[in-house]
Design an enzyme around this catalytic site. Structure first.
Site, mmCIF file in Angstrom:
data_model
loop_
_atom_site.group_PDB
_atom_site.id
_atom_site.type_symbol
_atom_site.label_atom_id
_atom_site.label_comp_id
_atom_site.label_asym_id
_atom_site.label_seq_id
_atom_site.Cartn_x
_atom_site.Cartn_y
_atom_site.Cartn_z
ATOM 1 N N TYR A 195 0.835 -1.214 0.000
ATOM 2 C CA TYR A 195 0.000 0.000 0.000
ATOM 3 C C TYR A 195 0.863 1.255 0.000
ATOM 4 O O TYR A 195 1.712 1.439 0.885
ATOM 5 C CB TYR A 195 -0.917 -0.011 1.215
ATOM 6 C CG TYR A 195 -2.143 0.873 1.074
ATOM 7 C CD1 TYR A 195 -3.310 0.380 0.516
ATOM 8 C CD2 TYR A 195 -2.138 2.189 1.519
ATOM 9 C CE1 TYR A 195 -4.454 1.174 0.402
ATOM 10 C CE2 TYR A 195 -3.264 2.987 1.407
ATOM 11 C CZ TYR A 195 -4.424 2.471 0.846
ATOM 12 O OH TYR A 195 -5.550 3.253 0.732
ATOM 13 N N TYR A 249 -5.484 6.003 -7.294
ATOM 14 C CA TYR A 249 -5.839 5.762 -5.893
ATOM 15 C C TYR A 249 -7.283 5.289 -5.876
ATOM 16 O O TYR A 249 -8.211 6.097 -5.832
ATOM 17 C CB TYR A 249 -5.651 7.051 -5.108
ATOM 18 C CG TYR A 249 -6.091 7.022 -3.660
ATOM 19 C CD1 TYR A 249 -5.374 6.322 -2.699
ATOM 20 C CD2 TYR A 249 -7.219 7.734 -3.247
ATOM 21 C CE1 TYR A 249 -5.770 6.321 -1.370
ATOM 22 C CE2 TYR A 249 -7.625 7.737 -1.916
ATOM 23 C CZ TYR A 249 -6.895 7.034 -0.982
ATOM 24 O OH TYR A 249 -7.278 7.043 0.335
#
Lengths: 392, 338
Positions: A296, A346
């Protein structure tokens, strides 16, 4: 039940997504439906067969509306995972649990958002009120000081990490450079054809010292959806099965959302350590069995402690791993081969799960050779989750 | 080409759902009376004898003194003390929609229309009240001031029938259309330069966000307002804790008191915030994670520091600063010699 473990019981059999953009020009509901129908078509499963849904609690598209539009008549499982991007992997885990226990035979997971064009997470204005509900009280320690953006919250950890282990802004920059290199060859990425250099990273303006602009992902519009069913059925479906070998969530001592600053040590991500331990225990695998990972990367600094929590580097030594280029194209553990959230988009981490699916299938644009197992992690600094996906 | 008109943000659904809402009665403190009319006319420079000269007024078609129509709104104002409305008035807030918008970052407001219309004159002795309707919330607009929404409220003024309204409905005597522009300033400066037009500019200074305060944390903020940095302490095992909570993380006792910190500590970590620039904060904005000498940490703004000279381990001392006319007092930290 003869096999109580989650590992190997369910598989991701369908993958769908919209394009990623800064302005989708259509509703979040439509994005969710496009991705969901795309995923079901990819799986070769009729929408009427869907019996379950899982998403993020921050997703604004309710599962019942998707169910209504799909024409589902027999939905027996639905869940939402809290804590923003910390949910990225957990919907797949929840789906796998529902499938493994027979509660639902086919589960759709999804994340759909016009996070860029309709609202943004990074504005610093969230409208916390002064009433005594927990969230207002909690953020009341930070907001009055203007300490109010995700970038700043991450930067506070990063500064201490740098101080403790001697990591530098250039080390963060090497992560950005490597993922932008992958994005540059991914036509689905924002930054397709737009690699960056370390010098450009260093010259980019400050957002929240020690974070430069190029340490931060861009906010995006788009949707990703997946279909999960039993590993047994997956063998007979259209796509190569992507087996869920491990799925875990994690909260640990001193846990807060982005502000766990009151632990004895703030240079690690111990909730990710909980996830790592559980994933390895479930799957029977270790770091050496992972060929590529999706780590991440809404902000670069937290990539380093994640590499440490999962045992790819010793505590404090992720910077050496990064300086050696192990994370980059051709390295021993290429990470975020889609370009990451820094380079592709994103979509709150679910586009990372999608990349792991493609790597296992062997269909990624930046395919790593000989992939058997892929690690995926969810949002950092928050209660989080992770997955190990792999071949049969 | 794809139609790219943006659908509205989700929170606007809640705003739209409020349009048409009626808010209850706000009563006048006093019935329409001659002394108030006389004072109003003196102050406003109105010399029409119809309003002040009973002898003259008796010769007119009204037969007695009437109130100047422009006074209509004045009868139902709260008076010297804010929000002090007469008994029986609603406690609903017709401006709740503006609070919702503030929560989304539309912090600034400017009044753009205030249009009075009259049905008839009101006479001495009449008892007035008004009700409010949220009439409209426009599409998002961008003006020189910024981007936001025009919000229209309509206040309808009535004269209350004596004896509980027997003999039909209360008379509507007039109406006030009040429109504001609720916006995000075009530049990030506090909106002090709103143009002065006929409508009175009503642009409040943007304030620091207030902390949510609960029974578990009130001591801290009351302490800060009194210039004390208080730390929560378990009465059972003596563990100090911050952020405070209802129960000890070590022994799970609910019994606690506080100790006053000496106010000294060191910088455990820090950031210097640059972007986005959000009013009312100054940028760059340095913020520290302070480790107090008592052992607990807290987040606080740093003062008296140079951006490039902040270091982890730097010794600091608390100082309290009041913001927004004393509505908020924060502990901030300033470097001191080791």
């Amino acid at each position: 039940m003869t096999n109580p473990s989650l590992s190997g019981r369910a598989a991701i059999v369908g993958l769908g997504a919209t394009e990623f953009s800064k302005n989708s020009g259509r509703t979040e509901l439509r994005l969710a439906m496009e991705a969901t129908l795309d995923a079901l078509k990819d799986a070769g499963i009729d929408p009427s067969e869907v019996e379950g849904f899982s998403s993020y609690s921050v997703d604004k598209v309710p599962e019942y509306e998707i169910a209504r539009l799909l024409g589902c008549k027999n939905v027996k499982f639905f869940s939402q995972i809290p804590h923003g991007g910390g949910a990225a992997c957990a919907p797949v885990m929840h789906a796998a649990m529902a499938v493994a226990t027979g509660v639902a035979k086919v589960v759709v997971v999804y994340r759909a958002m016009n996070e860029r064009s309709w609202y943004r997470f990074g504005t610093g204005s969230y409208g916390f009120a002064s009433t005594p509900i927990f969230e207002n009280v909690n953020y009341g320690w930070y907001m009055p000081h203007g300490f109010h953006t995700p970038a700043a919250w991450v930067a506070m950890f990063a500064q201490r990490y740098m101080h403790t282990y001697g990591a530098t802004s250039e080390d963060f920059g090497r992560i950005a450079v490597a993922v932008r290199d992958f994005a540059a060859t991914n036509p689905a990425a924002f930054f397709y054809g737009k690699p960056i250099t370390l010098e450009e990273h260093q010259a980019s303006r400050w957002i929240a010292e020690p974070l430069h602009l190029l340490d931060c992902c861009q906010e995006s519009d788009g949707a990703v959806a997946m279909v999960i069913t039993s590993a047994e059925r997956a063998r007979d479906l259209k796509q190569k099965p992507v087996v869920i070998k491990g799925g875990a969530q994690g909260i640990t001592e001193g846990q807060q959302i982005m502000t766990s600053y009151f632990r004895d040590d703030i240079t690690g991500l111990p909730e990710m350590g909980v996830v790592a331990k559980e994933l390895y225990a479930q799957s029977g695998l270790g770091p050496d069995a992972i060929q590529t990972a999706v780590i991440y990367d809404h902000f670069t600094p937290f990539v380093l402690p994640q590499l440490e929590e999962f045992g790819f580097a010793k505590r404090g030594e992720a910077k050496e791993f990064i300086r050696a280029g192990h994370h980059a194209r051709g390295g021993k553990l290429p990470i975020n081969t889609h370009g990451g959230q820094l380079g592709e988009a994103y979509i709150h981490g679910m586009n990372g799960v999608a990349e792991a699916v493609r790597q296992v299938r062997g269909t990624a644009v930046n395919q790593v050779a000989g992939v058997e197992n892929v690690l995926v992690t969810a949002g950092t600094g928050v209660p989080t989750s992770g997955l190990i996906l792999g071949t049969v | 080409m794809r139609e790219t008109k943006l659908a509205e943000q989700d929170w606007m659904t809640e705003v739209r759902a409020m349009v048409g809402r009626e808010y209850g009665r706000v009563y006048a403190w006093d019935e329409v009376n001659a002394p108030m009319i006389r004072q109003w006319c003196e102050i406003m420079g109105v010399e029409n004898p119809l309003y002040t000269d009973a002898t003259y007024a008796a010769t007119t078609e009204f037969g007695a003194i009437v109130a100047p129509p422009a006074m209509l709104q004045a009868w139902c104002l709260e008076g010297l003390h804010p929000n002090n409305y007469p008994p029986g008035s609603t406690t609903e807030n017709p401006y709740e929609v503006l609070r919702l918008m503030e929560g989304q970052g539309y912090q600034s407001v400017v009044a753009v229309n205030s249009d009075l219309t009259f049905e008839r004159y009101v006479k001495v002795g009449e008892k007035l009240y008004y009700t409010t309707r949220l009439d409209a919330v426009g599409e998002q607009k961008t003006t020189a001031l910024g981007t936001g929404y025009f919000v229209t409220l309509i206040m309808s003024f009535f004269s209350e029938k004596p004896n509980g309204g027997e003999g039909g409905q209360d008379d509507k005597v007039g109406e006030l259309l009040f429109r504001v522009f609720k916006f995000r300033p075009a530049n990030a400066q506090p909106a002090a330069e709103a143009p002065k037009g006929d409508a009175a500019p009503a642009v409040p200074k943007i304030k620091r966000p207030k902390p949510g305060i609960s029974d578990d944390t009130r001591f801290f903020w009351e302490g800060a307002a009194a210039g004390k940095l208080l730390i929560q302490r378990c009465k059972c095992c003596g563990t100090l804790r911050h952020p405070p909570g209802p129960v000890c993380t070590k022994c799970h006792s609910f019994e606690w008191d506080t100790v006053e910190s000496g106010g000294t500590g060191s910088i455990y970590s820090f950031v210097v915030m640059h972007y986005p620039e959000v009013p009312p904060f100054d940028y760059p904005n340095p913020v520290g994670l302070i480790e107090l000498d008592e052992g607990v940490r807290l987040i606080a703004g740093l003062v008296g520091v140079k951006r490039n000279e902040i270091t982890i381990g730097q010794r600091v001392q608390v100082e309290f600063q009041a913001f927004d006319d004393g509505e908020l007092t924060l502990p901030l930290f300033r470097p001191v010699a080791p």
